[in-house]
Design an enzyme around this catalytic site. Sequence first.
Site, PDB file in Angstrom:
ATOM      1  N   HIS B 317      -2.246 -52.319  55.421  1.00  0.00           N
ATOM      2  CA  HIS B 317      -3.110 -51.923  56.270  1.00  0.00           C
ATOM      3  C   HIS B 317      -2.738 -52.553  57.764  1.00  0.00           C
ATOM      4  CE1 HIS B 317      -5.574 -50.414  53.054  1.00  0.00           C
ATOM      5  NE2 HIS B 317      -6.070 -49.598  54.040  1.00  0.00           N
ATOM      6  N   GLY B 318      -1.850 -53.555  57.697  1.00  0.00           N
ATOM      7  CA  GLY B 318      -1.797 -54.211  59.104  1.00  0.00           C
ATOM      8  C   GLY B 318      -0.811 -55.471  59.068  1.00  0.00           C
TER       9      GLY B 318
END
Lengths: 366, 467
Positions: B317-318
């Site tokens: 996600h990041g």
Amino acid sequence: MLEKSKSLAVIILFSAMLGLFSISHALLADAAVSYSERRLLARFPAVTSRDLFSGRLADELEEYLADQFPSRESFRALKAAVQLWLLRQKDKDGLYYADGHLLKLEYPLREHAVLQAADKFRALYDTYLQGMRVYYAIIPDKNYFVAAKNGYPAMDYRRLESLLAGRLQGMKYISLFECLELADYYRTDLHWRQECLLPVVDRLAREMDLPRRLSSVQYEKVALFPFYGAYYGQYGLPLPPEELVYLTNTAIEQATVKYYGQGEPAAVYDTSRFTGVDPYDVFLSGPVPLVEIENKLSFTEKELIMFRDSFGSSLAPLLLAAYRKITLVDLRYMSPALLGKMLDFDRQDVLFLYNTQILNHGEMLK
Amino acid sequence: MVFASLVFLYGFLPLLLVCYFLVPEKLKNHVLLAASLLFYFYGEPVYFLLLLFALASGYLYGLALDRFRGSGAARFVFISSLCISLGLLCYYKYAGFFLATWQAIIGAKPAPLRLVQPLGISFYTFQIVSYLIDVYYGRVAAQKSFLKFALYVSMFPQLIAGPIVRYTDVAAALDKRAASTAEIAHGIRRFIVGLGKKVLLANTLGELCQAVSPSGAGTATAYWLAALAFTLQIYFDFSGYSDMAIGLGRIFGFHFPENFLYPFISRSITEFWRRWHISLSSWFRDYVYIPLGGSRVAAGRFILNLAVVWFLTGFWHGADWNFIAWGLYFALLLLVEKFCLRGRLEKWPAFARHIYVLFFVVLGFVLFNAAGLSDGLGRIAAMFGLAGIPPADAVTLYHARSYAVVLLVAACGATPLPGMAVAVLKKCRGGRLCLFFVEPLFLLLVLLAVTAYLVDGSFNPFLYFRF
């Protein structure tokens, strides 16, 4: 059968909606200006490889489509209706409707910005205005009268006064908060009504030792219609128009107005501006860095230098009877460094007159 | 290009629909691929060649895996194919993070890499990788047509934000598909509902989130309000985008997998992850968790497997510590459910289970939305009054009142209630007749309202774009 008909209806409506607006956008000519929003509309962007690869072209194209979309005003009204009526939001992009007025939320008090404005006034005082009679007055925005009692947040006006008082020693404060009420402002605009400013003139006259006769000057009212204020177009939903009234008399009509950088003298009220983008520009032609008004019929030989925002444009004509010359300086458009070359600071009265919204964004001042 | 834009709605989409439905059957894939590449080029011109490279690489490696199947070279080809696909992802998405971490460890002056993450790289890389794994293990035959392979990976509805489509989901439709009137209408319905979720709800909740996210000290209520608003925003943003993708796919005859199934009605964290971002969870389950041994291993190994999967889920996600913490936070909750609450959670009243899930999910999204791990922990502390801030103030309460209806609509919309109401109506003839008129009208009104928001709007972020 019913399901199939419904499916067909969905397809037809969807196709019609996409087709109708795509084709009508392609066929309709682009508009140059949005009068309701008081701004130029985006035009079709120039296509360059640089803009394409930076992503700027995509942004500009979206902006262009939004600005030139068919029935744009109706869509803006629809958005406002959904936000305010359906979703019951209390404001639309910071604009709200209360007590019959449109207002823009102005909170919290941005102390650093107020102090920035105060420091600029202080620097002007120290540079040019020592020994002169210097006054400052604050014009409350409409939230002062409306916000708290309707459950909207507003800035701390007392704190704003005290911040300025702390930095502006040597200048005399003239409070206008008690001279004004909500009805003294336009319903769809941020500005005050010139025809309601006589109590303000009285207060200024008393505090600035101006002749008593100033309060009894007679004016003729001239009404212009329809007036839609700055908030009207931003809000999106329809509201009834108002009258814009200006006060005039022989002295005002004979006064000569000189705008910095323009050779030809002009009139105090420029009614041709009423049909322009901002009808409030009727008063002294709107935002101009430096204006001089000379009045040969004044009661006195005194002169006034007024550091002001747009509110000052409608007040200055009502002070004209007391002054031979009023010079209006808008620090949003003019650097104080230039003032020494353009003005002789001598024995004039000096008034800093700013509304709270400008003071709360003191960084706007040069 | 994003779906929730005027350029897409009133430029790209009508033109594509006309072209697509006018051309003969054999050219439909060509039109769709050309449109998909144009869609990507418009949104990410700088990395367009990277997408083409990824497509070419995935296609050629797929053929090579087929060619060398059963031989010793197959393993080498397989590993090198994964290295290339995942290497690109690692470089563009994670190199900056690794460098910054290394610089922090050795105490060097931070010198950021300034790499912009290519649009949709996490999604299309995972699609290519799943295809290569499936080909390697013989679950599918390699696609011989570059056109069809490229279309599978780059099909514009799911290219930049999913759902992560497996090759097996669409392989048959790439060869032959037909969209009936009912299918097209279903696709349109789904697309418009998704648009409404994104533009009318997610963007408005985003505004609330921005309005109450304290720039200074703030209040505890403001932190809670921001957390709730963000949780609902990310749900409507991402599930709205998934609805649009699934709907568009259906219009063109493809059936993409569902990505969300009312996650907020879950009664355990385990259930939540069966309902949230399903295509990603199932990807990690099938391609990481099960190959690691899944749950049929010793307890220690099971904990390790779960930690690895959730570390990767967070990291996907990041590229920041708060995302890793977010992933591991859910790993911890799943372990607690597995080892401490097993058999007990089911005995709790339903409302208590819902509150338990919502509480931990909301806290999780505070970490997710933070500017870093310390920011996230600071926000959570502030929510519980541990930051020396007042519980509420007039401004926070104003925003709470102003967005109360939006929050209520969003909360109801995140449950199956609207769908249940439609289902009830469908059971009787009067209801069906009512729906006959109301449903098309409702869709038209939503489309009009979305257009109005886009015409008069500036706040239109998309949260899952850069994941």
